[in-house]
Write a protein that holds these residues in place. Structure first.
Motif, PDB file in Angstrom:
ATOM      1  N   ARG A  60       0.786  -1.144   0.009  1.00  0.00           N
ATOM      2  CA  ARG A  60      -0.003   0.059  -0.048  1.00  0.00           C
ATOM      3  C   ARG A  60       0.856   1.404   0.015  1.00  0.00           C
ATOM      4  NH1 ARG A  60      -4.239  -0.435   4.680  1.00  0.00           N
ATOM      5  NH2 ARG A  60      -2.336   0.123   5.637  1.00  0.00           N
ATOM      6  N   LYS A  61       0.285   2.273  -0.378  1.00  0.00           N
ATOM      7  CA  LYS A  61       0.817   3.485  -0.483  1.00  0.00           C
ATOM      8  C   LYS A  61       0.850   4.380   0.732  1.00  0.00           C
ATOM      9  CE  LYS A  61       0.472   4.496  -5.409  1.00  0.00           C
ATOM     10  NZ  LYS A  61       0.130   5.584  -6.444  1.00  0.00           N
ATOM     11  N   ARG A  62       2.046   4.507   1.376  1.00  0.00           N
ATOM     12  CA  ARG A  62       2.224   5.609   2.424  1.00  0.00           C
ATOM     13  C   ARG A  62       2.889   6.795   2.461  1.00  0.00           C
ATOM     14  NH1 ARG A  62       5.786   3.085   7.303  1.00  0.00           N
ATOM     15  NH2 ARG A  62       7.489   3.188   5.481  1.00  0.00           N
ATOM     16  N   VAL A  63       2.347   7.603   3.058  1.00  0.00           N
ATOM     17  CA  VAL A  63       2.937   9.034   3.044  1.00  0.00           C
ATOM     18  C   VAL A  63       3.503   9.540   4.586  1.00  0.00           C
ATOM     19  CG1 VAL A  63       2.478  11.546   2.931  1.00  0.00           C
ATOM     20  CG2 VAL A  63       1.630   9.994   1.007  1.00  0.00           C
ATOM     21  N   VAL A  64       4.466   9.743   4.868  1.00  0.00           N
ATOM     22  CA  VAL A  64       5.059  10.058   6.293  1.00  0.00           C
ATOM     23  C   VAL A  64       5.370  11.410   6.448  1.00  0.00           C
ATOM     24  CG1 VAL A  64       6.457   9.416   8.157  1.00  0.00           C
ATOM     25  CG2 VAL A  64       5.889   7.722   6.613  1.00  0.00           C
ATOM     26  N   VAL A  65       4.715  12.374   7.235  1.00  0.00           N
ATOM     27  CA  VAL A  65       4.858  13.628   7.354  1.00  0.00           C
ATOM     28  C   VAL A  65       5.870  13.611   8.601  1.00  0.00           C
ATOM     29  CG1 VAL A  65       4.097  15.839   8.216  1.00  0.00           C
ATOM     30  CG2 VAL A  65       2.557  14.547   6.724  1.00  0.00           C
ATOM     31  N   VAL A  66       7.178  14.187   8.289  1.00  0.00           N
ATOM     32  CA  VAL A  66       8.092  14.300   9.393  1.00  0.00           C
ATOM     33  C   VAL A  66       8.493  16.121   9.569  1.00  0.00           C
ATOM     34  CG1 VAL A  66       9.257  12.311   9.028  1.00  0.00           C
ATOM     35  CG2 VAL A  66      10.064  14.076   7.698  1.00  0.00           C
ATOM     36  N   ASP A  67       8.865  16.327  10.764  1.00  0.00           N
ATOM     37  CA  ASP A  67       9.355  17.702  11.016  1.00  0.00           C
ATOM     38  C   ASP A  67      10.808  17.909  10.592  1.00  0.00           C
ATOM     39  OD1 ASP A  67      11.030  16.553  12.949  1.00  0.00           O
ATOM     40  OD2 ASP A  67       9.931  17.194  14.834  1.00  0.00           O
ATOM     41  N   SER A  68      11.243  18.997  10.824  1.00  0.00           N
ATOM     42  CA  SER A  68      12.727  19.547  10.168  1.00  0.00           C
ATOM     43  C   SER A  68      13.793  18.486  11.118  1.00  0.00           C
ATOM     44  CB  SER A  68      12.771  20.859  10.555  1.00  0.00           C
ATOM     45  OG  SER A  68      12.829  21.188  11.921  1.00  0.00           O
ATOM     46  N   ALA A  69      13.357  18.185  12.119  1.00  0.00           N
ATOM     47  CA  ALA A  69      14.557  17.192  12.658  1.00  0.00           C
ATOM     48  C   ALA A  69      14.355  15.713  12.239  1.00  0.00           C
ATOM     49  CB  ALA A  69      14.505  17.054  14.175  1.00  0.00           C
TER      50      ALA A  69
END
Length: 191
Positions: A60-69
Motif C-alpha cells: 500500500r502507498k504510505r505518506v509520512v509527514v516528518v518535522d525538520s529534525a
C-alpha cells in the motif's frame, strides 16, 4: 539551512504561510518540502510503499509527514480508492488513528473530501472538515463548517503569463488544528 524543530503550533494568533515544493535543497527524489518564508524546511513528506502485515503480498502507498529534525509525526495510508487513514507517528504499525478521509466528489476540474477526526470519547460520525478545490491548479481550501482553516494557492507574480505549478503557498489560518494534520490533508488532496 540548519535543522530546527517546528516553530509553528496550533492556536497561532496569525495566519502562517508555508511554501511547498519538491525542489528544496536536501530533499530526496519524491519528497515534498514545506518551508517557512526564510526557506527553512518545517515539514517534509516522504512517499513510500508499505508491506501490509495482514496480507504479505499486498503493498500500500504510505505518506509520512516528518518535522525538520526528521521525527515522524503522521503516517497516511491509502486504504482504497478515495479512502485514507492517518496515524500518529511511524513505527510501521497502524496503532493510533487520528483521522479518516473520504473523497466525495471527483471530476476533471473539482475534487471534494470529507475529513473525520477520530476521538475516542465521541461516537459522532459527522465530518469535521471539508476539503474542496482543484488538484491541477494546486487550489485547495479546508473548511470547518463555514470557516476556512487552511488554503493553498499558486505563486503568482506581476506580469507573469505562465504560472508554474511546481511551487505553491499553504496558508494556515488561526485554528486549534495541528499544522502537521493540515499538511497531511493537503498532501492527500494533491494526490
Amino acid at each position: 539551512m540548519a535543522a530546527s524543530g517546528p516553530i509553528y503550533t496550533a492556536n497561532s494568533p496569525i495566519p502562517v504561510d508555508l511554501f511547498v515544493s519538491k525542489k528544496y535543497p536536501g530533499l530526496t527524489r519524491g519528497d515534498i518540502g514545506f518551508a517557512d518564508s526564510s526557506g527553512g524546511i518545517i515539514y517534509r513528506v516522504n512517499r513510500t510503499q508499505h508491506q501490509s502485515k495482514s496480507n504479505s503480498s499486498q503493498r500500500r502507498k504510505r505518506v509520512v509527514v516528518v518535522d525538520s529534525a526528521g521525527n515522524p509525526l503522521i503516517s497516511v495510508y491509502r486504504q482504497d480508492k478515495g479512502l485514507w487513514q492517518g496515524f500518529k507517528g511511524d513505527d510501521g504499525e497502524e496503532k493510533e488513528l487520528i483521522f479518516k478521509v473520504n473523497r466525495t466528489m471527483k471530476t476533471l476540474t473539482r475534487t471534494e473530501f470529507e475529513v473525520f477526526i477520530v476521538d475516542e470519547n465521541s461516537e459522532d460520525s459527522a465530518s469535521h472538515f471539508t476539503m474542496k478545490g482543484s488538484p491541477f491548479q494546486k487550489s485547495c481550501t479546508i473548511y470547518r463548517g463555514n470557516s476556512i482553516i487552511a488554503q493553498t494557492s499558486l505563486m503568482y507574480k506581476l506580469q507573469q503569463i505562465y504560472v508554474r505549478r511546481n511551487k505553491f503557498r499553504l496558508t494556515i489560518f488561526p485554528t486549534s488544528v495541528e499544522p502537521a494534520v493540515i499538511v497531511a490533508l493537503v498532501v492527500i488532496f494533491l494526490g
